[in-house]
Design an enzyme around this catalytic site. Structure first.
Site, PDB file in Angstrom:
ATOM      1  N   THR A  40       0.813  -1.217   0.000  1.00 63.58           N
ATOM      2  CA  THR A  40       0.000   0.000   0.000  1.00 63.58           C
ATOM      3  C   THR A  40       0.848   1.269   0.000  1.00 63.58           C
ATOM      4  O   THR A  40       0.309   2.376  -0.020  1.00 63.58           O
ATOM      5  CB  THR A  40      -0.936   0.012   1.218  1.00 63.58           C
ATOM      6  OG1 THR A  40      -0.158  -0.170   2.412  1.00 63.58           O
ATOM      7  CG2 THR A  40      -1.954  -1.117   1.120  1.00 63.58           C
ATOM      8  N   HIS A  45       7.438  -0.383   6.510  1.00 64.88           N
ATOM      9  CA  HIS A  45       7.573   0.499   7.669  1.00 64.88           C
ATOM     10  C   HIS A  45       7.752  -0.332   8.936  1.00 64.88           C
ATOM     11  O   HIS A  45       7.830  -1.568   8.876  1.00 64.88           O
ATOM     12  CB  HIS A  45       6.379   1.447   7.779  1.00 64.88           C
ATOM     13  CG  HIS A  45       5.038   0.755   7.781  1.00 64.88           C
ATOM     14  ND1 HIS A  45       4.589  -0.028   8.835  1.00 64.88           N
ATOM     15  CD2 HIS A  45       4.048   0.718   6.853  1.00 64.88           C
ATOM     16  CE1 HIS A  45       3.395  -0.496   8.557  1.00 64.88           C
ATOM     17  NE2 HIS A  45       3.043  -0.072   7.361  1.00 64.88           N
ATOM     18  N   HIS A  48       5.873  -3.496   9.640  1.00 61.63           N
ATOM     19  CA  HIS A  48       6.298  -4.745   8.989  1.00 61.63           C
ATOM     20  C   HIS A  48       7.567  -5.323   9.618  1.00 61.63           C
ATOM     21  O   HIS A  48       7.926  -6.465   9.344  1.00 61.63           O
ATOM     22  CB  HIS A  48       6.605  -4.489   7.502  1.00 61.63           C
ATOM     23  CG  HIS A  48       5.465  -3.955   6.703  1.00 61.63           C
ATOM     24  ND1 HIS A  48       5.463  -2.687   6.171  1.00 61.63           N
ATOM     25  CD2 HIS A  48       4.287  -4.514   6.345  1.00 61.63           C
ATOM     26  CE1 HIS A  48       4.334  -2.497   5.497  1.00 61.63           C
ATOM     27  NE2 HIS A  48       3.611  -3.580   5.596  1.00 61.63           N
ATOM     28  N   LYS A  82      -9.012  -0.782  10.493  1.00 57.03           N
ATOM     29  CA  LYS A  82      -9.294   0.460   9.770  1.00 57.03           C
ATOM     30  C   LYS A  82     -10.693   0.965  10.115  1.00 57.03           C
ATOM     31  O   LYS A  82     -11.628   0.184  10.275  1.00 57.03           O
ATOM     32  CB  LYS A  82      -9.204   0.235   8.248  1.00 57.03           C
ATOM     33  CG  LYS A  82      -7.877  -0.337   7.784  1.00 57.03           C
ATOM     34  CD  LYS A  82      -6.759   0.679   7.924  1.00 57.03           C
ATOM     35  CE  LYS A  82      -5.448   0.149   7.382  1.00 57.03           C
ATOM     36  NZ  LYS A  82      -4.953  -1.025   8.042  1.00 57.03           N
ATOM     37  N   ARG A  86      -9.862   2.027   2.505  1.00 53.56           N
ATOM     38  CA  ARG A  86      -8.603   2.484   1.931  1.00 53.56           C
ATOM     39  C   ARG A  86      -8.835   3.112   0.567  1.00 53.56           C
ATOM     40  O   ARG A  86      -9.730   2.716  -0.176  1.00 53.56           O
ATOM     41  CB  ARG A  86      -7.649   1.303   1.758  1.00 53.56           C
ATOM     42  CG  ARG A  86      -6.823   1.004   2.987  1.00 53.56           C
ATOM     43  CD  ARG A  86      -5.886  -0.141   2.688  1.00 53.56           C
ATOM     44  NE  ARG A  86      -4.994  -0.406   3.803  1.00 53.56           N
ATOM     45  CZ  ARG A  86      -4.369  -1.554   3.997  1.00 53.56           C
ATOM     46  NH1 ARG A  86      -4.556  -2.541   3.154  1.00 53.56           N
ATOM     47  NH2 ARG A  86      -3.571  -1.729   5.025  1.00 53.56           N
ATOM     48  N   GLN A 171      -7.762 -13.661   1.227  1.00 52.38           N
ATOM     49  CA  GLN A 171      -6.620 -14.094   2.037  1.00 52.38           C
ATOM     50  C   GLN A 171      -6.684 -15.596   2.292  1.00 52.38           C
ATOM     51  O   GLN A 171      -5.658 -16.284   2.286  1.00 52.38           O
ATOM     52  CB  GLN A 171      -6.580 -13.335   3.364  1.00 52.38           C
ATOM     53  CG  GLN A 171      -5.345 -13.681   4.207  1.00 52.38           C
ATOM     54  CD  GLN A 171      -5.148 -12.760   5.390  1.00 52.38           C
ATOM     55  OE1 GLN A 171      -5.530 -11.600   5.349  1.00 52.38           O
ATOM     56  NE2 GLN A 171      -4.550 -13.268   6.450  1.00 52.38           N
ATOM     57  N   ASP A 192      -4.310  -9.011  14.680  1.00 53.49           N
ATOM     58  CA  ASP A 192      -5.574  -8.527  14.137  1.00 53.49           C
ATOM     59  C   ASP A 192      -5.995  -9.301  12.885  1.00 53.49           C
ATOM     60  O   ASP A 192      -7.071  -9.055  12.336  1.00 53.49           O
ATOM     61  CB  ASP A 192      -5.487  -7.024  13.825  1.00 53.49           C
ATOM     62  CG  ASP A 192      -4.314  -6.670  12.917  1.00 53.49           C
ATOM     63  OD1 ASP A 192      -3.477  -7.560  12.648  1.00 53.49           O
ATOM     64  OD2 ASP A 192      -4.240  -5.506  12.490  1.00 53.49           O
ATOM     65  N   LYS A 227      -0.203   1.406  18.668  1.00 58.87           N
ATOM     66  CA  LYS A 227       0.775   0.813  17.766  1.00 58.87           C
ATOM     67  C   LYS A 227       2.012   1.697  17.676  1.00 58.87           C
ATOM     68  O   LYS A 227       1.911   2.911  17.539  1.00 58.87           O
ATOM     69  CB  LYS A 227       0.186   0.629  16.363  1.00 58.87           C
ATOM     70  CG  LYS A 227      -0.726  -0.583  16.224  1.00 58.87           C
ATOM     71  CD  LYS A 227      -1.106  -0.795  14.778  1.00 58.87           C
ATOM     72  CE  LYS A 227      -1.973  -2.041  14.619  1.00 58.87           C
ATOM     73  NZ  LYS A 227      -2.320  -2.291  13.197  1.00 58.87           N
ATOM     74  N   LYS A 230       4.833   5.361  14.700  1.00 53.70           N
ATOM     75  CA  LYS A 230       4.276   6.611  14.200  1.00 53.70           C
ATOM     76  C   LYS A 230       4.974   7.793  14.845  1.00 53.70           C
ATOM     77  O   LYS A 230       5.295   7.765  16.037  1.00 53.70           O
ATOM     78  CB  LYS A 230       2.776   6.698  14.491  1.00 53.70           C
ATOM     79  CG  LYS A 230       1.918   5.696  13.721  1.00 53.70           C
ATOM     80  CD  LYS A 230       1.748   6.125  12.279  1.00 53.70           C
ATOM     81  CE  LYS A 230       0.767   5.206  11.550  1.00 53.70           C
ATOM     82  NZ  LYS A 230       0.586   5.615  10.132  1.00 53.70           N
ATOM     83  N   THR A 231       5.197   8.842  14.064  1.00 46.03           N
ATOM     84  CA  THR A 231       5.743  10.101  14.580  1.00 46.03           C
ATOM     85  C   THR A 231       4.832  11.232  14.120  1.00 46.03           C
ATOM     86  O   THR A 231       3.857  11.008  13.397  1.00 46.03           O
ATOM     87  CB  THR A 231       7.167  10.360  14.043  1.00 46.03           C
ATOM     88  OG1 THR A 231       7.096  10.560  12.624  1.00 46.03           O
ATOM     89  CG2 THR A 231       8.086   9.185  14.335  1.00 46.03           C
TER      90      THR A 231
END
Length: 414
Positions: A40, A45, A48, A82, A86, A171, A192, A227, A230-231
């Site tokens: 995506t 990141h 992963h 989510k 998306r 999936q 999740d 999670k 993130k910044t």
């Protein structure tokens, strides 16, 4: 300690379908396992990162990883975790992102001599005939049961599209195809993903009468249950062009005290005994543990040379406020800086603030300094005449975030 027991001791295992069977597969090196990565973005990141480290651990123990790139499922979008649908991506964007993922994964996984596989589910999903899929897979999924899955329940109130509703089926079909085509007997994923993974094991059982296994990895959460990765400026990327090695190092160097041991156990390859000895560390010793965490993870992602440079840059800044070429830098044409740049623009362009409004609040709250001097006015501007002896403006946000501004004779450089 065997591999499975070490995964447990490191806090990596969340849920399993059949613990005895999975333990036997992993410890004997007989697991042919897959983890899916939906492309995506054009970089992997921190989200992963733990999956890649797990694949590396299991490969080192003799097991065979399959990295499944979701060139097909990315066209649908996973509703797990989510609150909104998306944004749809073009095939061209997805294919570009897949190529970027391949390069980054090779730093963690050895794909030589058949030791691991990289597969794209677009190879089978994009050519599926809708009627054939309904007949082959449809009878094996209960809509009532699917709607009880946590990934769908979270979206029901806000609206779940039929497009996303199909993600579990896609999936599950992936696992079915990997089981048949490559002998894949085990799927890993984030906690999740549990419902989607069970869908795959059930489809294999119903269609083939055989058993396949699934295991979820503990999500990387901080002490507040959020999670990690993130910044203010967004995700912490593995691509050095999107998140520099220095910024990557600093992210881990600055984790909360309550999270450092957990991160060392879950993400590094340091011996458990060495990490457990750090559990009693306090104060400056705990800061040393954070340095070790930042160094080890930066070395994993960017190599030892970049890890050494990032650590040296951070130490130089904290020791004497000096400027180092390895910290994040924004360059402007010299003519622009000669005319002056206001502090709010500098904060936004350097990504120390996400907007001018946030930049204004930072200044008003006393959280910004330039070359060691606190900034108190939101309309102040800086020029090349304000540069320090190192030929830069060193901006500091709070206690730990640094960025330098330099002049460049050419165009603007980020």
């Amino acid at each position: 300690m065997n591999t499975y027991e070490e995964l447990q001791a490191r806090g990596l295992i969340a849920q399993v379908t059949d613990e005895d069977l999975i333990k036997e597969l992993i410890n004997s090196g007989k697991a042919v396992f897959y983890i899916g990565f939906d492309p995506t973005a054009d970089s992997l990141h921190v989200g992963h990162f733990m999956a890649l480290c797990l694949m590396k651990r299991l490969q080192m123990a003799g097991n065979k990883p399959i990295a499944l790139l979701g060139g097909g499922t990315a066209m649908i979008g996973d509703p797990s975790g989510k609150t909104d649908m998306r944004q749809m991506m073009t095939k061209e964007t997805i294919n570009h992102n897949v190529e970027c993922f391949k390069k980054q994964m090779s730093k963690f996984i050895d794909f030589s001599e058949g030791k691991a596989l990289m597969v794209n589910n677009a190879d089978w999903l994009l050519d599926l005939n809708y009627i054939d899929l309904l007949r082959e897979v449809g009878p094996h999924f209960s809509v009532n049961r699917m709607l009880t899955a946590e990934c769908y329940k979270q979206r029901m109130e806000r609206g779940l599209s039929f497009l996303e509703f199909n993600y579990m089926i896609m999936q599950s079909y992936d696992f079915y195809r990997l089981f048949q085509d490559y002998g894949c007997n085990l799927q890993f994923g984030g906690d999740d993903q549990w419902s989607n993974m069970l869908g795959g094991t059930e489809l294999i059982r119903r269609k083939l009468g055989k058993d396949a296994s699934a295991m979820t990895i503990t999500l990387l959460l901080n002490s507040e249950g959020k999670k990690m990765g993130k910044t203010v400026s967004g995700a912490v990327w593995l691509d050095p062009e999107k998140t520099s090695p220095y910024e990557f190092y600093q992210y881990w160097r600055n984790v909360d005290d309550a999270d450092v041991i957990k991160c060392l156990k879950m993400l590094t390859f340091l011996p458990l005994e060495e990490i457990e000895a750090m559990e009693s560390w306090r104060g400056s010793e705990l800061n040393k543990a954070k340095e070790i965490l930042g160094y080890e993870l930066t070395k994993l992602v960017h190599g030892e040379e970049e890890a050494v440079k990032a650590q040296a840059a951070a130490r130089a800044l904290f020791a004497n406020g000096g400027v180092c070429g390895d910290i994040p830098t924004t360059s402007y044409p010299k003519a622009e800086l000669d005319e002056g740049k206001d502090i709010l623009t500098l904060l936004v362009d350097s990504k120390l603030a996400s907007s001018r409004g946030e930049a204004r609040r930072l200044v008003q709250q006393g959280g910004v300094s330039v070359n060691g001097n606190k900034v108190t006015a939101i309309n102040i501007s800086f020029t090349t005449a304000d540069f320090n002896d190192d030929g830069a403006l060193l901006i500091k946000k709070g206690k730990k975030a640094y960025h330098q501004i330099k002049a460049d004779e050419g165009g603007k450089v980020k």
